[in-house]
Motif scaffolding. Structure first.
Motif, PDB file in Angstrom:
ATOM      1  N   ALA A 124      46.201  31.151  22.704  1.00 27.66           N
ATOM      2  CA  ALA A 124      47.225  31.722  21.829  1.00 27.66           C
ATOM      3  C   ALA A 124      46.865  33.149  21.421  1.00 27.66           C
ATOM      4  CB  ALA A 124      47.381  30.842  20.588  1.00 27.66           C
ATOM      5  N   VAL A 125      45.608  33.354  21.048  1.00 23.42           N
ATOM      6  CA  VAL A 125      45.165  34.682  20.618  1.00 23.42           C
ATOM      7  C   VAL A 125      45.210  35.669  21.779  1.00 23.42           C
ATOM      8  CG1 VAL A 125      43.207  35.994  19.705  1.00 23.42           C
ATOM      9  CG2 VAL A 125      43.754  33.747  18.756  1.00 23.42           C
ATOM     10  N   GLN A 126      44.833  35.208  22.972  1.00 16.69           N
ATOM     11  CA  GLN A 126      44.891  36.091  24.142  1.00 16.69           C
ATOM     12  C   GLN A 126      46.325  36.538  24.409  1.00 16.69           C
ATOM     13  OE1 GLN A 126      42.056  37.187  26.185  1.00 16.69           O
ATOM     14  NE2 GLN A 126      43.721  38.636  26.532  1.00 16.69           N
ATOM     15  N   ALA A 127      47.282  35.619  24.220  1.00 11.38           N
ATOM     16  CA  ALA A 127      48.694  35.972  24.409  1.00 11.38           C
ATOM     17  C   ALA A 127      49.109  37.063  23.426  1.00 11.38           C
ATOM     18  CB  ALA A 127      49.572  34.737  24.232  1.00 11.38           C
ATOM     19  N   ALA A 128      48.605  36.984  22.196  1.00 14.58           N
ATOM     20  CA  ALA A 128      48.893  38.034  21.213  1.00 14.58           C
ATOM     21  C   ALA A 128      48.252  39.351  21.628  1.00 14.58           C
ATOM     22  CB  ALA A 128      48.398  37.604  19.829  1.00 14.58           C
ATOM     23  N   HIS A 129      47.003  39.279  22.066  1.00 18.16           N
ATOM     24  CA  HIS A 129      46.302  40.495  22.505  1.00 18.16           C
ATOM     25  C   HIS A 129      47.025  41.152  23.684  1.00 18.16           C
ATOM     26  CE1 HIS A 129      42.159  39.137  20.717  1.00 18.16           C
ATOM     27  NE2 HIS A 129      43.075  39.382  19.798  1.00 18.16           N
ATOM     28  N   ASP A 130      47.576  40.338  24.548  1.00 16.97           N
ATOM     29  CA  ASP A 130      48.254  40.872  25.737  1.00 16.97           C
ATOM     30  C   ASP A 130      49.480  41.715  25.393  1.00 16.97           C
ATOM     31  OD1 ASP A 130      46.382  39.693  27.380  1.00 16.97           O
ATOM     32  OD2 ASP A 130      47.625  37.960  27.907  1.00 16.97           O
ATOM     33  N   VAL A 131      50.042  41.497  24.198  1.00 16.32           N
ATOM     34  CA  VAL A 131      51.188  42.321  23.776  1.00 16.32           C
ATOM     35  C   VAL A 131      50.791  43.266  22.640  1.00 16.32           C
ATOM     36  CG1 VAL A 131      52.936  40.691  24.552  1.00 16.32           C
ATOM     37  CG2 VAL A 131      52.038  40.493  22.219  1.00 16.32           C
ATOM     38  N   GLY A 132      49.474  43.484  22.492  1.00 15.33           N
ATOM     39  CA  GLY A 132      48.995  44.501  21.556  1.00 15.33           C
ATOM     40  C   GLY A 132      48.875  44.073  20.110  1.00 15.33           C
ATOM     41  N   ILE A 133      48.771  42.763  19.861  1.00 14.95           N
ATOM     42  CA  ILE A 133      48.681  42.275  18.485  1.00 14.95           C
ATOM     43  C   ILE A 133      47.313  41.660  18.229  1.00 14.95           C
ATOM     44  CG2 ILE A 133      49.580  40.606  16.806  1.00 14.95           C
ATOM     45  CD1 ILE A 133      52.302  40.857  18.228  1.00 14.95           C
ATOM     46  N   VAL A 134      46.650  42.114  17.171  1.00 14.53           N
ATOM     47  CA  VAL A 134      45.378  41.534  16.737  1.00 14.53           C
ATOM     48  C   VAL A 134      45.664  40.706  15.487  1.00 14.53           C
ATOM     49  CG1 VAL A 134      43.029  42.024  15.934  1.00 14.53           C
ATOM     50  CG2 VAL A 134      44.097  43.501  17.651  1.00 14.53           C
ATOM     51  N   HIS A 135      45.240  39.445  15.486  1.00 12.23           N
ATOM     52  CA  HIS A 135      45.596  38.531  14.396  1.00 12.23           C
ATOM     53  C   HIS A 135      44.946  38.925  13.072  1.00 12.23           C
ATOM     54  CE1 HIS A 135      45.831  34.823  12.023  1.00 12.23           C
ATOM     55  NE2 HIS A 135      46.802  34.427  12.825  1.00 12.23           N
ATOM     56  N   ARG A 136      43.627  39.157  13.086  1.00  8.97           N
ATOM     57  CA  ARG A 136      42.823  39.639  11.948  1.00  8.97           C
ATOM     58  C   ARG A 136      42.552  38.604  10.852  1.00  8.97           C
ATOM     59  NH1 ARG A 136      44.289  45.534   9.776  1.00  8.97           N
ATOM     60  NH2 ARG A 136      46.218  44.537   9.128  1.00  8.97           N
ATOM     61  N   ASP A 137      43.087  37.399  10.973  1.00  5.70           N
ATOM     62  CA  ASP A 137      42.801  36.393   9.938  1.00  5.70           C
ATOM     63  C   ASP A 137      42.641  35.009  10.564  1.00  5.70           C
ATOM     64  OD1 ASP A 137      42.240  35.612   7.346  1.00  5.70           O
ATOM     65  OD2 ASP A 137      44.336  35.252   6.821  1.00  5.70           O
ATOM     66  N   LEU A 138      41.858  34.954  11.636  1.00  9.15           N
ATOM     67  CA  LEU A 138      41.616  33.676  12.306  1.00  9.15           C
ATOM     68  C   LEU A 138      40.590  32.873  11.517  1.00  9.15           C
ATOM     69  CD1 LEU A 138      41.461  35.044  15.947  1.00  9.15           C
ATOM     70  CD2 LEU A 138      43.272  33.602  14.983  1.00  9.15           C
ATOM     71  N   LYS A 139      40.959  31.667  11.157  1.00  7.77           N
ATOM     72  CA  LYS A 139      40.096  30.759  10.407  1.00  7.77           C
ATOM     73  C   LYS A 139      40.693  29.359  10.520  1.00  7.77           C
ATOM     74  CE  LYS A 139      42.588  32.115   6.197  1.00  7.77           C
ATOM     75  NZ  LYS A 139      42.468  32.713   4.851  1.00  7.77           N
ATOM     76  N   PRO A 140      39.908  28.321  10.259  1.00  6.81           N
ATOM     77  CA  PRO A 140      40.431  26.951  10.404  1.00  6.81           C
ATOM     78  C   PRO A 140      41.655  26.666   9.536  1.00  6.81           C
ATOM     79  CG  PRO A 140      38.040  26.925  10.286  1.00  6.81           C
ATOM     80  CD  PRO A 140      38.468  28.329   9.966  1.00  6.81           C
ATOM     81  N   GLU A 141      41.773  27.357   8.401  1.00  9.96           N
ATOM     82  CA  GLU A 141      42.924  27.150   7.518  1.00  9.96           C
ATOM     83  C   GLU A 141      44.225  27.656   8.123  1.00  9.96           C
ATOM     84  OE1 GLU A 141      40.010  28.427   6.715  1.00  9.96           O
ATOM     85  OE2 GLU A 141      39.437  28.017   4.641  1.00  9.96           O
ATOM     86  N   ASN A 142      44.138  28.467   9.164  1.00 14.28           N
ATOM     87  CA  ASN A 142      45.334  29.001   9.814  1.00 14.28           C
ATOM     88  C   ASN A 142      45.610  28.326  11.157  1.00 14.28           C
ATOM     89  OD1 ASN A 142      46.182  30.750   7.838  1.00 14.28           O
ATOM     90  ND2 ASN A 142      45.057  32.502   8.638  1.00 14.28           N
ATOM     91  N   VAL A 143      45.086  27.118  11.313  1.00 14.08           N
ATOM     92  CA  VAL A 143      45.288  26.357  12.546  1.00 14.08           C
ATOM     93  C   VAL A 143      45.722  24.940  12.196  1.00 14.08           C
ATOM     94  CG1 VAL A 143      44.218  25.437  14.650  1.00 14.08           C
ATOM     95  CG2 VAL A 143      43.539  27.696  13.789  1.00 14.08           C
ATOM     96  N   MET A 144      46.794  24.477  12.814  1.00 17.75           N
ATOM     97  CA  MET A 144      47.209  23.088  12.685  1.00 17.75           C
ATOM     98  C   MET A 144      46.674  22.318  13.892  1.00 17.75           C
ATOM     99  SD  MET A 144      48.917  22.568   9.887  1.00 17.75           S
ATOM    100  CE  MET A 144      49.698  20.993  10.217  1.00 17.75           C
ATOM    101  N   TYR A 145      46.152  21.124  13.628  1.00 18.13           N
ATOM    102  CA  TYR A 145      45.575  20.317  14.709  1.00 18.13           C
ATOM    103  C   TYR A 145      46.068  18.880  14.584  1.00 18.13           C
ATOM    104  CZ  TYR A 145      42.054  17.965  17.613  1.00 18.13           C
ATOM    105  OH  TYR A 145      41.421  17.208  18.560  1.00 18.13           O
ATOM    106  N   ASP A 146      46.562  18.347  15.681  1.00 16.60           N
ATOM    107  CA  ASP A 146      47.015  16.959  15.715  1.00 16.60           C
ATOM    108  C   ASP A 146      45.981  16.137  16.476  1.00 16.60           C
ATOM    109  OD1 ASP A 146      48.244  14.516  16.038  1.00 16.60           O
ATOM    110  OD2 ASP A 146      50.214  15.352  16.487  1.00 16.60           O
TER     111      ASP A 146
END
Length: 328
Positions: A124-146
């Motif tokens: 997911a992050v690579q897809a953002a990087h590929d269009v020039g977007i850096v997330h800057r707030d990656l942490k477990p609280e910003n991820v949903m997991y099933d």
């Protein structure tokens, strides 16, 4: 209208059913829509309705979310300003639970499960990087997991940055860093605009946390943590907790991505993900080989042996075999 009174009302066609969370700038509700079904409805706080920077950040999150389409990123469905002048953002309702809560309940996780989770976040992050977007707030609280489906959804592009933006278009003032200190890359502390390598550092910190239940820096206060990030190397993976041991291949991958200098990390997030997956697979194969080699002698011993996050036994024959992992 106060944010608490939105429950039970309709906002821009969304019937607000209940409050599910809140942050410094907005509140998130579960809502229903005739076309979109159940959604997560993010509403900017009323006191920030006329704050130009807050509104710009809110709308930018919506635009970035719409710009990146990926199966592991929650879809942006709709955004705008309602008749009551409330800014809103409707995103896909993601099932499962916050990764941070899952890790606290079920961790430390095995290298195999961490690899499954990490590969999806990295994709997911690579897809953002590929269009020039850096997330800057990656942490477990910003991820949903099933856990049932092992599916991951990345949330919250609220402080993401466009690497192609001109200096006068940036919303973060020079000298101020954004992000969460426990997961932020050292270079972000200068307040300068960071690149994709900063996201890789945060992803490595997430992997470290999922594997160990702790973090690579031990500072107890923001000041101490800030100082450690700038001046000290991170605690190596195999020294994170005395009862956990990891193959050198897994440790090397994580620690390389945690390098202080961005140039010392992997060339891209996808390279980090692939390296971790290869190390985790080697671990699984080695564990299976050891288990098979001792299965014939299992009848000579009684009772189960305690094991760590990757199934390493802490005593007996498996305890002696642990050295093989460290060397390989």
């Amino acid at each position: 209208m106060a944010i608490e009174t939105l429950v039970g009302t309709t906002l821009a066609g969304y019937t607000v059913r209940g409050k599910v969370g809140e942050g410094g700038t907005s509140t998130v509700f579960r809502a229903d829509h005739a076309t979109h079904g159940t959604v997560a409805l993010k509403v900017l706080r009323e006191k920030l309705q006329h704050d130009k920077t807050a509104v710009a950040r809110f709308l930018r999150e919506a635009q970035f979310g719409a710009r990146v389409e990926h199966p592991n990123i929650v879809r942006t469905l709709d955004y705008g300003q309602s008749d009551s002048e409330r800014y809103y953002l409707a995103i896909e309702w993601a099932g499962g639970e916050i990764l941070d809560k899952y890790a606290e309940k079920s961790g430390p996780l095995s290298s195999k499960e961490v690899s499954e989770i990490l590969s999806q976040i990295c994709s997911a992050v690579q897809a953002a990087h590929d269009v020039g977007i850096v997330h800057r707030d990656l942490k477990p609280e910003n991820v949903m997991y099933d856990p049932a489906t092992h599916h991951v959804k990345l949330l919250d592009f609220g402080i993401a940055a466009d690497t192609d933006a001109a200096p006068d278009q940036r919303l973060t003032r020079a000298g101020f860093f954004v992000g969460t200190l426990m997961y932020v890359a050292p270079e972000a502390l200068s307040g300068e605009l960071v690149g994709p390598a900063a996201d890789q550092y945060s992803l490595a910190t997430i992997a470290y946390f999922l594997l160990t239940g702790t973090l690579p820096y031990t500072g107890k206060s923001p000041r101490e943590l800030f100082s450690q990030l700038l001046t000290q190397p991170p605690v190596t993976l195999n020294k994170a907790k005395p009862n956990l041991a990891f193959p050198v291949a897994v440790e090397n991958v994580v620690m390389k991505a945690l390098s202080k200098q961005p140039s010392d990390r992997y060339p891209a997030v996808k390279d980090f993900s692939e390296a971790f997956a290869a190390a985790a697979q080697t671990t699984a194969m080695a564990s299976a080989s050891i288990a098979q080699s001792v299965s014939g002698s299992s009848s000579q011993s009684a009772g189960a042996m305690p094991s760590g996050s990757d199934g390493e036994d802490k005593g007996g024959l498996f305890g002696k075999m642990k050295g093989l992992f460290r060397r390989g």
